[in-house]
Scaffold this motif. Sequence first.
Motif, PDB file in Angstrom:
ATOM      1  N   ASP A  20      -0.771  -1.346  -4.510  1.00 47.68           N
ATOM      2  CA  ASP A  20      -0.253  -0.012  -4.811  1.00 47.68           C
ATOM      3  C   ASP A  20      -1.360   1.027  -4.677  1.00 47.68           C
ATOM      4  N   THR A  23      -5.173   2.345   0.043  1.00 44.77           N
ATOM      5  CA  THR A  23      -4.669   3.400   0.923  1.00 44.77           C
ATOM      6  C   THR A  23      -4.884   3.055   2.386  1.00 44.77           C
ATOM      7  N   TYR A  65      14.473   4.896   9.611  1.00 44.63           N
ATOM      8  CA  TYR A  65      14.202   6.238   9.084  1.00 44.63           C
ATOM      9  C   TYR A  65      15.403   6.724   8.297  1.00 44.63           C
ATOM     10  N   THR A  68      12.115   3.868   5.808  1.00 46.64           N
ATOM     11  CA  THR A  68      10.946   3.098   6.218  1.00 46.64           C
ATOM     12  C   THR A  68       9.870   3.157   5.136  1.00 46.64           C
ATOM     13  N   ASP A  69       9.134   2.067   5.029  1.00 41.72           N
ATOM     14  CA  ASP A  69       8.001   2.072   4.110  1.00 41.72           C
ATOM     15  C   ASP A  69       6.897   1.217   4.725  1.00 41.72           C
ATOM     16  N   ILE A  70       5.666   1.585   4.462  1.00 43.60           N
ATOM     17  CA  ILE A  70       4.547   0.777   4.940  1.00 43.60           C
ATOM     18  C   ILE A  70       3.603   0.460   3.784  1.00 43.60           C
ATOM     19  N   TYR A  72      -0.531  -1.346   3.123  1.00 42.87           N
ATOM     20  CA  TYR A  72      -1.729  -1.963   3.703  1.00 42.87           C
ATOM     21  C   TYR A  72      -2.126  -3.180   2.884  1.00 42.87           C
ATOM     22  N   ARG A 241       6.164  -3.205  -5.325  1.00 41.65           N
ATOM     23  CA  ARG A 241       7.310  -3.183  -4.408  1.00 41.65           C
ATOM     24  C   ARG A 241       7.700  -4.607  -4.015  1.00 41.65           C
TER      25      ARG A 241
ATOM     26  N   LEU B 250       6.185   9.397   8.099  1.00 43.69           N
ATOM     27  CA  LEU B 250       5.721   8.539   7.008  1.00 43.69           C
ATOM     28  C   LEU B 250       4.230   8.291   7.209  1.00 43.69           C
ATOM     29  N   SER B 251       3.428   9.162   6.636  1.00 42.41           N
ATOM     30  CA  SER B 251       1.981   9.012   6.739  1.00 42.41           C
ATOM     31  C   SER B 251       1.530   8.051   5.656  1.00 42.41           C
ATOM     32  N   ASN B 252       0.243   7.738   5.623  1.00 43.29           N
ATOM     33  CA  ASN B 252      -0.269   6.893   4.537  1.00 43.29           C
ATOM     34  C   ASN B 252      -0.024   7.558   3.194  1.00 43.29           C
ATOM     35  N   ALA B 255       3.492   7.140   2.235  1.00 43.77           N
ATOM     36  CA  ALA B 255       3.762   5.766   1.817  1.00 43.77           C
ATOM     37  C   ALA B 255       3.207   5.499   0.416  1.00 43.77           C
ATOM     38  N   LYS B 256       2.145   6.159   0.062  1.00 41.14           N
ATOM     39  CA  LYS B 256       1.546   5.985  -1.267  1.00 41.14           C
ATOM     40  C   LYS B 256       2.282   6.799  -2.325  1.00 41.14           C
ATOM     41  N   HIS B 633      -5.578  10.513  10.796  1.00 39.47           N
ATOM     42  CA  HIS B 633      -5.632   9.137  10.325  1.00 39.47           C
ATOM     43  C   HIS B 633      -6.996   8.942   9.682  1.00 39.47           C
ATOM     44  N   GLY B 699       9.113   5.291  11.051  1.00 38.11           N
ATOM     45  CA  GLY B 699       8.790   6.283  10.030  1.00 38.11           C
ATOM     46  C   GLY B 699       8.504   7.670  10.579  1.00 38.11           C
TER      47      GLY B 699
END
Lengths: 264, 754
Positions: A20, A23, A65, A68-70, A72, A241, B250-252, B255-256, B633, B699
Amino acid sequence: MKKAADHTKPKRYGMVIDLDKCTGCGACMVACFAENNIPFKKDESEKLLSITWMRVYKLSNKKKYPDTDICYLPRPCMHCEGHEGHSPCVSVCPATVTDYSTETGIVSQIYTRCFGCRYCMAACPYHARYFNWWDPVWPKGMEKMLSPDVSVRMRGVVEKCSFCYHRYQRAKDKAYVEGRTDVEEEEYQTACTQACPARAITFGDLNNPKHKVYELKQDPHAFRLLERLGTNPKVYYVSSREWVRKSGDNYLKHEEPGHIATKH
Amino acid sequence: MKIDRRSFLSLGLGVAAGSVLSPLPWKLTDDLSIWTQTWPWTPVPKDGAVHYVHSVSTLCSGGCGIQVRKVDDRAIKIEGMEGYPGSDGKACNQCLAGIQKLYGPDHIQTPLKRVGNRGEGRFAPISWDEAMSMVAEQLKKLRTEGKSQTLGCVVEREYGTIPQLFKRFAKVYGSPNFMTMPSYLDGYEQIFKIMQGEEAIPGFDLENADYILSFGSGLVEGWGSAPRMFQANSLWKEKGVPVVQFEPRLSNTAAKATQWVPINPGAEAILALGLAHVIIKENLFHYDFVNRYSARFEAWEDGQGTEQKGFKDRVLDRYDPRYVSRVTGVPSSQIEKIAREFAKAESPIALCGRGAGHTPGAIFEFHAVHALNGLVGNINRKGGVWALPKPDYIAWPEPALDEVAKKGGDTPRVDGAGTETYPAASSLTHRLPAMINDAEESPIQVLLVHGANPCYCLPDTETVRAAFEKIPCIVSFASHMDETALMADLILPDHGHLEKYQDVPAPEGLSVPVIGLARPVVAPLYDTRHVGDTVIQLAKAMGGGMADSFPWKNYEECLRKTLGQHWKTMEEKGWFSPDFSGPDWNEAFETPTRNFVFIPERYGKDTEEAGVSPIEVEGDPITFPMVMIPFDHVRIAAGPVGNAPFVMKTIEDTLLRDKDIFVQVHPKTAGKAGLEEGVLAVLSTPKGSAKVRVHVYDGIQPGLVAVPRGLGRGSGDEFMADKGVNVNRLIGPVEDPVSGLNAAWGIRANLTIA
């Protein structure tokens, strides 16, 4: 396997990574490269040939869309304990290059013993091992930045994350000089842990209730990668998540991540 | 002896058995493996005494406090400095890889003089004496011809002794053309001027805020000081602070965030006003602040005695959530919900500055977002937006100006900042190229560039290049080869970032003032000279009043005297934090009415007629059916200095593969254009076209093409040069009519299969 030294309790160094907080900035990778004399080439975009002891992967929930979720996911060596130290790579190494230490729980790699058969790479389910297809080259002058703490690898050997073992040695030396038998939690931290600007990585002895990782790994949202393989990895991940937790392995519908293999 | 079949076979068998049993083949294999591993060219790093040197990194604008591990005289590794304000023990990936910039091959080693055509990159080494006298001669000639105002200086940021030395140099020389590179801070600077009447820089108390609204700011993608933002983000996670990100992709950061709200690009200002509408309509605003410390919330009389609508009525009349929803694409129920949550939070904060903040954006946007902060009274308060005084520790005596200096200094600036058209702007450097190209003779005859890289960072790089072609003399003070140094006639190389003393004020966005001290970690490796020394020596070479205005022996003396009593603290601790307690609301604002002005003077008339409409992007929709948006980025440095090799290595293979850049498009957009994942395509905009690869990404809003910023460097080492495309080549500036700032957030584009 080595016997644990008599005067200290056996340790199981491991990590808990909070996904979480991560980044995906890549500071852990850069810190690792610099700490461990990792070479760099003109083109590093072919990731199969790019040596990254620590690699940050990007996961996606694969939804359309705008759902969507990403996320790392930093992936060091998992330092698998397997069953009584039978980690996948240790079991297959014909040259005793790599070994599981019961003293620290760290999977070692002795480069000069390695003759490049790459069995360990095939055995590692995490792609944490890398082969030196070429001799490393530093542009003129740049070899000045090489650290004497970590030997430079050469063509034909396999390398991987060592949990910055040289830092453990340094900490042990310091403790010895000061007349102590044990290394304190903050005295031994890996380069990626130290660098992570999100403070997402926590490192310590999973056996030691005083260490932060001990508590963190028991988080109900904690999971490990490919747990059902029985590799018994020592790197834990935490994510609030569910889709992220489920990305860690192949799960059946009724299965809950993090509860498949018994935790040690 | 006769060899018969039997003895031959037994001999053969004997040899075979002997080889297997003898240790020789195993010994040879072993030796072979040892031999192949001990090539003489595999370096064996020399051991030595380990020690640490504290410094502040100047590689990026974040101002990371660093400690450098050294083995004897070699710098080995950069780590974060514990306790440094903002970064506190951490550093961004660019700064962590900083050693590679020190020892890397693109460190300029000696003064250089151009010998090839401009931009060709052919230089010949010359001596410092020769280089200095060439520059001094040029400058003297220009001054005697009465053209002192044609001297231009471009630096990255205004603060600190080095930029101030350049500013002073231009002033006593007789030129108003001291310019800084564009950033979102320019927008905040103007907003503080027009809404609060203050010369200030923004500070955001993000650690204490409990509700974050981000209008496209890349909070974890290089906006502000990166390591500080990462830590703030983690703190929000721990405390459960809601973060709402409005962004079309949907940038970082998105997403955070707790909630990603996709929005039509360019409609951020309208959305902010829509939120304001709900807050005002439902009486959720901060009564005390709005009633007692603000002006023009209600109807007001202008200078001619005519009654003008106040902020309240304008917002209520025009920005109904249903209308806002149509323009922004955000459902009205969501607008209402977010507005309520925001207003009801204890310390909510609204932020703007797209991505990492490399382009300022429209002033309407800054106004609308800052008005939101005003509505909830979160100005100069815990967890809010602070107007910090500009760093004022540089108290040099006013220089005596001769006639030439006075005359030249009074001429209007070439970029139009501070003129009647753009009174609140202090620098509009993106306007410079057009001004030069449109003029018969370049209004800038000698250009000094330090720390900035306009030929890479300014929009529409082709136009910038053309303008630079027209400038008769360009002097670069770069320490590493960059696109602008390549265009220079002379390069007077500065020491590298780990080789010199320098004050580093104000880490971006920090809510307390801080001045850091960068110090030499290693002795200069090459025949370079501290840029501060170069400027002081140039002034001395000019003689007369100019020499007198630079009374210091060298830069170090200048720095020590400037910092005075704080020098010792800074040497010991690495930084110094001046006392600062923000004034109360009754003393905080310096507008004529001494309060927070919801509708600024000039601004009022412009908006009353036109309303706020999204800033249109360049290009016609028929030729260019898509819209290109640049994105930042965190693993790609888009500022003046490019990625170090280690950071290049961290770039994902969905952003760069070999030399090809990837652009992101929605599956629908890709499908319509017949594009698939990884195919080569041509991205064209009104400014030019480029070969790219396609990354199909769910995204992102359909119809958009997102291009990462910071690639396509035309110079530097082999690890970063000529990889991908510089997005600034494909986008032009769009001038904000009120502020003059570059408001472009994208450009129309087309993507076709190659």
